[in-house]
Scaffold this active site. Structure first.
Site, mmCIF file in Angstrom:
data_model
loop_
_atom_site.group_PDB
_atom_site.id
_atom_site.type_symbol
_atom_site.label_atom_id
_atom_site.label_comp_id
_atom_site.label_asym_id
_atom_site.label_seq_id
_atom_site.Cartn_x
_atom_site.Cartn_y
_atom_site.Cartn_z
ATOM 1 N N ARG A 171 0.817 -1.210 0.000
ATOM 2 C CA ARG A 171 0.000 0.000 0.000
ATOM 3 C C ARG A 171 0.852 1.263 0.000
ATOM 4 O O ARG A 171 0.348 2.346 -0.234
ATOM 5 C CB ARG A 171 -0.885 0.027 1.247
ATOM 6 C CG ARG A 171 -1.911 -1.067 1.301
ATOM 7 C CD ARG A 171 -2.732 -0.964 2.557
ATOM 8 N NE ARG A 171 -3.153 0.418 2.793
ATOM 9 C CZ ARG A 171 -4.101 0.765 3.642
ATOM 10 N NH1 ARG A 171 -4.724 -0.152 4.329
ATOM 11 N NH2 ARG A 171 -4.425 2.023 3.812
ATOM 12 N N ARG A 175 7.945 7.404 -4.720
ATOM 13 C CA ARG A 175 7.777 8.298 -5.867
ATOM 14 C C ARG A 175 9.127 8.869 -6.276
ATOM 15 O O ARG A 175 9.891 9.336 -5.426
ATOM 16 C CB ARG A 175 6.813 9.432 -5.522
ATOM 17 C CG ARG A 175 5.428 8.927 -5.145
ATOM 18 C CD ARG A 175 4.446 10.083 -5.031
ATOM 19 N NE ARG A 175 3.130 9.583 -4.640
ATOM 20 C CZ ARG A 175 2.442 10.032 -3.614
ATOM 21 N NH1 ARG A 175 2.906 11.011 -2.878
ATOM 22 N NH2 ARG A 175 1.242 9.523 -3.330
ATOM 23 N N ARG A 247 -5.249 -4.558 16.856
ATOM 24 C CA ARG A 247 -4.404 -3.550 17.481
ATOM 25 C C ARG A 247 -5.312 -2.379 17.880
ATOM 26 O O ARG A 247 -6.275 -2.056 17.170
ATOM 27 C CB ARG A 247 -3.331 -3.052 16.515
ATOM 28 C CG ARG A 247 -2.382 -4.132 16.049
ATOM 29 C CD ARG A 247 -1.500 -4.679 17.151
ATOM 30 N NE ARG A 247 -0.494 -3.695 17.559
ATOM 31 C CZ ARG A 247 0.360 -3.901 18.561
ATOM 32 N NH1 ARG A 247 0.298 -5.017 19.291
ATOM 33 N NH2 ARG A 247 1.270 -2.980 18.863
ATOM 34 N N ARG A 277 3.512 8.257 16.246
ATOM 35 C CA ARG A 277 3.380 9.552 15.593
ATOM 36 C C ARG A 277 2.765 10.558 16.550
ATOM 37 O O ARG A 277 2.207 10.189 17.587
ATOM 38 C CB ARG A 277 2.537 9.446 14.325
ATOM 39 C CG ARG A 277 1.105 8.974 14.528
ATOM 40 C CD ARG A 277 0.388 8.825 13.195
ATOM 41 N NE ARG A 277 -0.992 8.383 13.364
ATOM 42 C CZ ARG A 277 -1.863 8.232 12.372
ATOM 43 N NH1 ARG A 277 -1.486 8.475 11.130
ATOM 44 N NH2 ARG A 277 -3.099 7.829 12.587
ATOM 45 N N GLU A 298 0.584 9.062 19.790
ATOM 46 C CA GLU A 298 -0.185 7.866 19.475
ATOM 47 C C GLU A 298 0.642 6.618 19.761
ATOM 48 O O GLU A 298 1.753 6.464 19.244
ATOM 49 C CB GLU A 298 -0.585 7.913 17.999
ATOM 50 C CG GLU A 298 -1.685 6.980 17.603
ATOM 51 C CD GLU A 298 -2.187 7.293 16.198
ATOM 52 O OE1 GLU A 298 -2.022 6.425 15.324
ATOM 53 O OE2 GLU A 298 -2.718 8.410 15.976
ATOM 54 N N TYR A 346 -9.552 -4.139 7.268
ATOM 55 C CA TYR A 346 -9.230 -2.717 7.345
ATOM 56 C C TYR A 346 -9.828 -2.027 6.134
ATOM 57 O O TYR A 346 -9.558 -2.408 4.995
ATOM 58 C CB TYR A 346 -7.715 -2.480 7.383
ATOM 59 C CG TYR A 346 -7.388 -1.008 7.467
ATOM 60 C CD1 TYR A 346 -7.427 -0.360 8.697
ATOM 61 C CD2 TYR A 346 -7.120 -0.272 6.323
ATOM 62 C CE1 TYR A 346 -7.182 1.000 8.788
ATOM 63 C CE2 TYR A 346 -6.859 1.091 6.409
ATOM 64 C CZ TYR A 346 -6.891 1.716 7.643
ATOM 65 O OH TYR A 346 -6.656 3.063 7.714
ATOM 66 N N ASP A 348 -10.764 1.851 4.351
ATOM 67 C CA ASP A 348 -10.787 3.307 4.335
ATOM 68 C C ASP A 348 -12.235 3.786 4.305
ATOM 69 O O ASP A 348 -13.161 3.038 3.969
ATOM 70 C CB ASP A 348 -10.028 3.840 3.117
ATOM 71 C CG ASP A 348 -8.517 3.682 3.253
ATOM 72 O OD1 ASP A 348 -8.027 3.726 4.407
ATOM 73 O OD2 ASP A 348 -7.836 3.514 2.228
#
Length: 381
Positions: A171, A175, A247, A277, A298, A346, A348
């Site tokens: 995922r 670039r 998790r 993060r 987090e 999972y 989005d």
């Protein structure tokens, strides 16, 4: 028909709205004191900052129908997620892009040169990567893997990257230009007044009733012709076969004045930093101005009973248990399992909404044909 929907998150809200518009009477219950599930947002009383209470949710999609759908119920403003990471004592841009590569290696490579450079770093002996670590080494080589993926992944998943499937890393893009937009979808944005206001607007229909702080009890189903369950799949069966692994996240909230970190999301890739993060919430609404600021550190850990489940683990042991629960679900009449928790995947937000829309339309088709709605309206792969 009388429909009971368990969970007032995106799945329950969208399915409920579609069925209500089709003429069904929908009761939606949720054990929490708010709608919108984990995408719940609210104003911080002291600073006025729009808080993503369960962690940041950024809307991004290539599905134009879904984009049009959410814009029916909220005023979406442009937002680009430009993530930074602190690793080995320096700050870099994510996802790995041409600036990251040149910063990290102290080079001034052009795109074609960088591509060849990374190809040379990659472990070409790994022809069929099976684990996260193998995929990373084949993808970007050992230096970038150690700096940006290994420590972060160990903290996020609580295990070695050698135990995780390669599919998790697929995922994440690399670039060979200076594009630091974390997502690549055509449509990206944030609702001006937050996700909770958007979900409340979806639920605003005369055939929908919403009962919050109302846990599900099996007796409720007796008054319904069909149940849509968006809670944990194993929870519907009272965990009789054991608990599926998740998790969860703990948030250490702190406030400050001004601008704490200069970006919405700062990852921490080093293993010796305990949190994954820091998110600074006012940067998720760049059209607003606030003197104060609120941040979350987090922390990721294994979910225990009573915790909010976030990420399904889906390793070998969980997949075997999942198959048993799927069999139980398919043998249960008049219940359809939906959403991230109900299907143990999972998802989005845009995919959640797309599946909810498709599920409601599937229900209409089965009803028109006089057939029983299946336990799952989507593939569980």
């Amino acid at each position: 028909m009388k429909i009971l929907l368990v969970g007032a998150g995106l799945s329950g809200a969208v399915i409920g709205r579609e069925l209500a518009e089709a003429g069904h009477d929908c009761r939606i219950i949720d054990s929490r004191p708010h709608v919108a599930g984990n995408s719940h947002t609210e104003r911080d009383v002291d600073t006025g900052v729009m808080m993503h209470v369960y962690g940041p949710h950024i809307f991004h999609t290539d599905d134009e129908d879904v984009w049009d759908y959410v814009n029916r119920f909220a005023d979406f403003l442009p937002f680009r997620n430009r993530v930074k990471t602190t690793a080995q004592g320096r700050v870099y841009s994510l996802p790995i892009n041409l600036l990251t590569i040149n910063q990290f290696f102290g080079t001034t490579l052009r795109p074609d040169e960088a591509r060849a450079f990374i190809d040379n770093k990659a472990d070409a002996s790994i022809t069929d990567p099976q684990t996260f670590e193998e995929q990373a080494l084949r993808f970007v080589g050992p230096e970038l893997y150690e700096a940006f993926f290994k420590g972060y992944t160990e903290k996020q998943w609580g295990c070695s990257p050698t135990e995780l499937p390669a599919s998790i890393l697929k995922r994440l893009p690399v670039r060979f230009n200076y594009d630091d937009n974390y997502f690549f979808h055509r449509f990206q944005g944030m609702p001006r007044e937050g996700y909770t206001a958007m979900v409340a607007a979806i639920l605003d229909h005369p055939r929908i009733t919403v009962d919050l702080e109302t846990p599900y009890h099996p007796d409720m189903a007796r008054n319904a012709d069909h149940v849509f369950w968006s809670g944990p799949l194993d929870g519907y069966f009272d965990y009789r076969l054991g608990r599926l692994g998740y998790r969860t996240l703990d948030f250490e909230r702190f406030s400050d004045r001004g601008d704490y970190q200069g970006c919405a999301v700062m990852n921490y890739g080093d293993r010796d930093v305990p949190y994954t993060r820091i998110t600074e919430h006012k940067h998720f609404s760049p059209w607003e101005s606030h003197e104060g600021t609120v941040c979350y550190r987090e922390f990721s850990r294994e979910a225990e009973p009573g915790d909010t489940p976030y990420y399904p683990i889906r390793l070998v042991q969980e997949k075997a248990l999942l198959e048993q629960y799927v069999d139980l679900a398919r043998a249960t009449p008049d219940v359809t399992f939906v959403g991230r928790l109900g299907t143990y995947r999972y998802l989005d937000m845009d995919v959640t909404i797309r599946e909810a829309l498709d599920t409601a339309r599937t229900f209409a088709t089965y009803q028109a044909n006089g057939a029983a709605m299946p336990a799952f309206a989507v593939s569980l792969d």
